[in-house]
Structures are given as structure tokens and as C-alpha cells.
Design a protein around this motif. Structure first.
Motif, mmCIF file in Angstrom:
data_model
loop_
_atom_site.group_PDB
_atom_site.id
_atom_site.type_symbol
_atom_site.label_atom_id
_atom_site.label_comp_id
_atom_site.label_asym_id
_atom_site.label_seq_id
_atom_site.Cartn_x
_atom_site.Cartn_y
_atom_site.Cartn_z
ATOM 1 N N ALA A 3 -0.297 -4.433 78.335
ATOM 2 C CA ALA A 3 -0.800 -5.875 78.293
ATOM 3 C C ALA A 3 -1.935 -5.739 78.124
ATOM 4 N N PRO A 11 3.850 -13.813 74.455
ATOM 5 C CA PRO A 11 2.620 -14.521 75.565
ATOM 6 C C PRO A 11 2.870 -12.992 76.654
ATOM 7 N N ARG A 12 3.313 -12.586 76.673
ATOM 8 C CA ARG A 12 3.584 -11.946 78.480
ATOM 9 C C ARG A 12 2.894 -10.267 77.957
ATOM 10 N N LEU A 13 2.921 -10.196 76.970
ATOM 11 C CA LEU A 13 2.185 -8.904 75.971
ATOM 12 C C LEU A 13 0.665 -8.966 76.290
ATOM 13 N N ARG A 14 0.086 -10.351 77.025
ATOM 14 C CA ARG A 14 -1.766 -10.700 76.667
ATOM 15 C C ARG A 14 -1.830 -9.835 77.913
ATOM 16 N N GLY A 19 -1.149 -14.354 79.839
ATOM 17 C CA GLY A 19 0.292 -13.402 79.697
ATOM 18 C C GLY A 19 0.594 -13.219 81.429
ATOM 19 N N TRP A 20 -0.685 -12.777 82.104
ATOM 20 C CA TRP A 20 -0.341 -12.899 84.076
ATOM 21 C C TRP A 20 0.484 -14.058 84.003
ATOM 22 N N THR A 22 2.696 -15.895 82.455
ATOM 23 C CA THR A 22 3.600 -15.999 81.805
ATOM 24 C C THR A 22 4.753 -14.530 82.203
ATOM 25 N N ARG A 23 4.432 -13.851 82.764
ATOM 26 C CA ARG A 23 5.252 -12.723 83.153
ATOM 27 C C ARG A 23 5.660 -12.922 84.359
#
Length: 418
Positions: A3, A11-14, A19-20, A22-23
Motif C-alpha cells: 500500500a 491504483p491498487r498499490l495506493r 487504492g482501498w 480498487t483492491r
């Protein structure tokens, strides 16, 4: 996935709300998310406008069907605050003519060529379950919160709402989503109960990539919010508690399954956290102080507050039943409404919110058949129930609610020492 906070790439790495969300929504790592074009060897499955920007994401707006794009912005706009309503109305007008998308960064969702999108994408899977044809999903973006659930608003290409998919992604939210699904199944069996609020139906519940997802029926399109100045709807509270049955005989708090549950939950809290020992003492004090008080027990909505209530066609509508349950003292929903108005709407501390509970029960409790002794017992029992809810959420991974812990335990102990 780690994260880290970035403004480009997957964006899932944000570490922010984008990030939250899209994960949770695009959990399968075979799904590729890019800002811009899809990579080679993949086909585009969906595109979203990131509104208003990648640095301040607030909404994922589905692209490709202008009427669905507009509907994602405009549906139930009357329930939103005036400023939000005005912004969404303006964007909705642009969306109808296909002009909103180019104004914002585009998030592209792609899957490997030859793969079945229905096996990889939640919206595609739900379209099959709902037999609704292709669906377009809008999703709000908010800061990461272990107590909140990403929610997909599902629309057909011509803008007709098909449901709201709540995603339980951790222990706390999975339990809440499952609890609401169970409550809606039970409520669907109630027919013709006078004064009972209209309740959205559960459309489907699935497990998806380790998550629990429940799709709830759309609200009536012309539903309007309940003014916060309105008095409590006593007939509706009684209908929720009794479910169309005659009032049951009152029973002493001592020996009730409700008090037994509080004691068991407090003991579990004591095993998990040092503060739980204070909860054990609070339950014991509740039994000493009010054990002989006779109370009516029944169901409650569990989160009876103005923002979960509306009006449509002359009837009350109630949603968000994730804290609903049976066998609690009559008056809990009235107490909760007062507590949350003070805590959330007015920003008051836990002690003031507890005082608001007593004031509300004194003013309206007689309409529920509550005498002075019953009102005091309901108030004290409700506050213990609320701290135990706070513990349950924290224990399931949501973290402590700083407004209620340890402040609410302090309030409870002070009340019992008077």
C-alpha cells in the motif's frame, strides 16, 4: 499488494481511498488497472472516470453508456447535502451528452485476451446473478476505513438502477454484510404489518475473492430524506420491535437472554483486551441496578438514524439493517437515534450523547409504554450495548472508535456510581 501512495500505475498499490476501493472491487490480480490504455494482450472490460482527479479521487464514474454515467451521479441525489447535490447535478447534465468523461482521468479495466470477464470482475458476475444484462457500476471513493464497505451502484446501459452491492472485505465488514443479508431475508417474510417501514429486498448474496457481497434492491427513485427536525416515528418503532404481533409480556432484565448475551460478550472482550474487564463490571452493575425491572423485548433496526430513513408515497422507508437483531429492550432504536444525532450530527462527546438518550426517552418513552424505571434501564442497557458493539467491530479488525472508546466506558461507570 503493498500500500504505497502513488498517482500513476496500478491504483491498487495506493494507500489512499482509491487504492482501498480498487483492491476491494478488482481483487483478482489477473485484472489489470491502468490510467490510460490497456496493455498488450488484454482487452478492455470497463472504463471509469476518476472524479475529480487522481490526487483527490471521490468517485469512480462508469463510462461507455452516457445514460448510465448520468444515473450514477443523479440517482437519489435528493438524499444528499445541497452542495454535493449541486455538483452531481451539473456533472450529470454533462454525462447525458457524453461530455463528463473527457474532463477527468480515465481508469481502464482490462482482462487477459480470451478470459471470461464474468470470472474476474465483480460487476460482470453480479450481472449474471441478477439476470439484468450488461451492468455499469459507479462507486464512491472515501478515505480507507476498516469499518466501511465499498459499495457498487449498479445500472443498466439506459440508466435504470438495478441494485447496490455492499462489499464486506475484512472481518468487521463481512460480518455486517452477512448480518444485513440475514435481516433482509427475515423482513421479506413480513407482509401487511401496519406502520412497518418499507424495506429494500435482498437480491443476492455471494462470496467473491474472499469477500462477502450482498446486493440490495434500489430505493424508490423518488424517495426523499426524513427531516432531522421531525419527531420520532413511534408507531414505526413499535412495528419494527413487534413485527405485527401483539405486545409480549414484560420480563425482568435479570435472567433475560439479552443480559446473558451482554455478559458473554463482555467476558469475550475481557479475554481480548484489558478494557473488557471494565465491560464485565458494567454488565454486573447493570444487573444489580436494573435486574428486577420488567421490560418488553423485541427486534430493533440497530441504526435508526435520519440518514437511514426516507419517505416515499406517504410511507416510511428504512435501509441499512446491518446492526439489526432480536431480543433487545423496547426503546433501543429511540435511544440510538438520540445518541447518534448528538454524536454525529452535532459532534458532541460521548457524555453529552448519553445525556441526549435520557432526554429523548423522558420525552417520548411513555408513548412506548416505558415508565421512569424502564427508561433508566433502557438507557443504561443501551450504552453497554453500544460499547460492546464498539468492541465487536474493533475485535473484527475495524479498530477502536475514538469517539466511544474509552470515553463511553467512563460514562457508563459514572452513571452506575451515582
Amino acid at each position: 499488494m503493498t500500500a504505497t501512495v502513488t498517482t500513476s500505475g496500478d491504483p491498487r498499490l495506493r494507500g489512499d481511498g482509491l487504492g482501498w476501493v480498487t483492491r476491494a472491487v478488482f481483487g483478482d490480480e489477473r485484472v489489470v488497472l491502468t490510467v490510460g490504455a490497456a496493455p498488450a494482450g488484454h482487452r478492455v472490460a470497463a472504463r471509469y472516470a476518476v472524479v475529480p482527479s487522481l490526487s483527490r479521487p471521490r468517485f469512480l464514474l462508469p463510462l461507455g453508456a452516457p445514460r448510465a454515467t448520468a444515473a450514477a451521479l443523479l440517482a437519489y441525489n435528493a438524499l444528499r447535502p445541497p452542495r454535493v447535490r449541486a455538483v452531481r447535478a451539473a456533472l450529470g447534465g454533462l454525462s447525458r451528452v457524453g461530455a463528463a468523461g473527457p474532463a477527468f482521468p480515465t481508469l481502464t479495466v482490462s482482462v487477459p485476451a480470451g478470459s471470461a470477464a464474468g470470472e474476474l470482475l465483480l460487476a460482470e458476475r453480479l450481472a449474471v446473478d441478477l439476470a439484468a444484462g450488461p451492468l455499469h457500476a459507479g462507486c464512491g471513493v472515501r478515505p480507507p476505513d476498516p469499518n466501511h464497505k465499498p459499495t457498487l451502484a449498479l445500472f443498466t446501459g439506459d440508466g435504470r438502477p438495478q441494485g447496490y452491492a455492499k462489499i464486506g472485505w475484512n472481518g468487521a465488514t463481512r460480518a455486517l454484510v452477512s448480518a444485513e443479508a440475514a435481516a433482509l431475508r427475515e423482513l421479506a417474510e413480513l407482509t401487511g404489518v401496519p406502520d412497518h417501514p418499507v424495506t429494500p429486498r435482498l437480491l443476492t448474496e455471494i462470496e467473491w475473492a474472499g469477500q462477502v457481497v450482498a446486493v440490495v434492491e434500489p430505493l424508490p427513485p423518488r424517495v426523499r430524506g426524513v427531516p432531522v427536525s421531525d419527531p420520532p416515528r413511534i408507531a414505526a418503532l413499535l412495528a419494527v420491535a413487534r413485527r405485527g404481533r401483539p405486545a409480549p409480556p414484560s420480563r425482568p432484565l435479570a435472567g433475560s437472554s439479552f443480559l446473558d448475551r451482554l455478559a458473554a460478550e463482555a467476558a469475550r472482550a475481557a479475554d481480548a483486551d484489558p478494557s473488557g474487564r471494565r465491560a464485565v463490571a458494567a454488565v454486573a452493575a447493570l444487573a444489580r441496578r436494573h435486574g428486577g425491572t420488567a421490560l418488553e423485548f423485541g427486534h430493533w433496526h440497530g441504526d435508526w438514524v435520519p440518514w437511514n430513513l426516507g419517505r416515499h408515497a406517504g410511507e416510511l422507508v428504512a435501509w441499512d439493517w446491518e446492526h439489526s437483531g432480536p431480543d433487545v429492550p423496547l426503546g433501543f432504536d429511540l435511544a440510538h437515534d438520540a445518541f447518534q444525532r448528538a454524536l454525529v450530527l452535532r459532534g458532541e462527546p460521548a457524555a453529552a450523547a448519553a445525556g441526549a438518550v435520557g432526554t429523548r426517552l423522558t420525552r417520548y418513552g411513555d408513548q412506548l409504554g416505558l415508565g421512569p424505571a424502564q427508561r433508566r434501564a433502557v438507557a443504561d442497557a443501551y450504552l453497554v450495548e453500544m460499547w460492546l458493539r464498539t468492541f465487536r467491530l474493533a475485535d473484527a479488525g475495524a479498530g477502536w472508535n475514538a469517539a466511544l472508546h474509552p470515553a463511553l466506558l467512563d460514562v457508563i461507570e459514572k452513571r452506575h456510581s451515582v
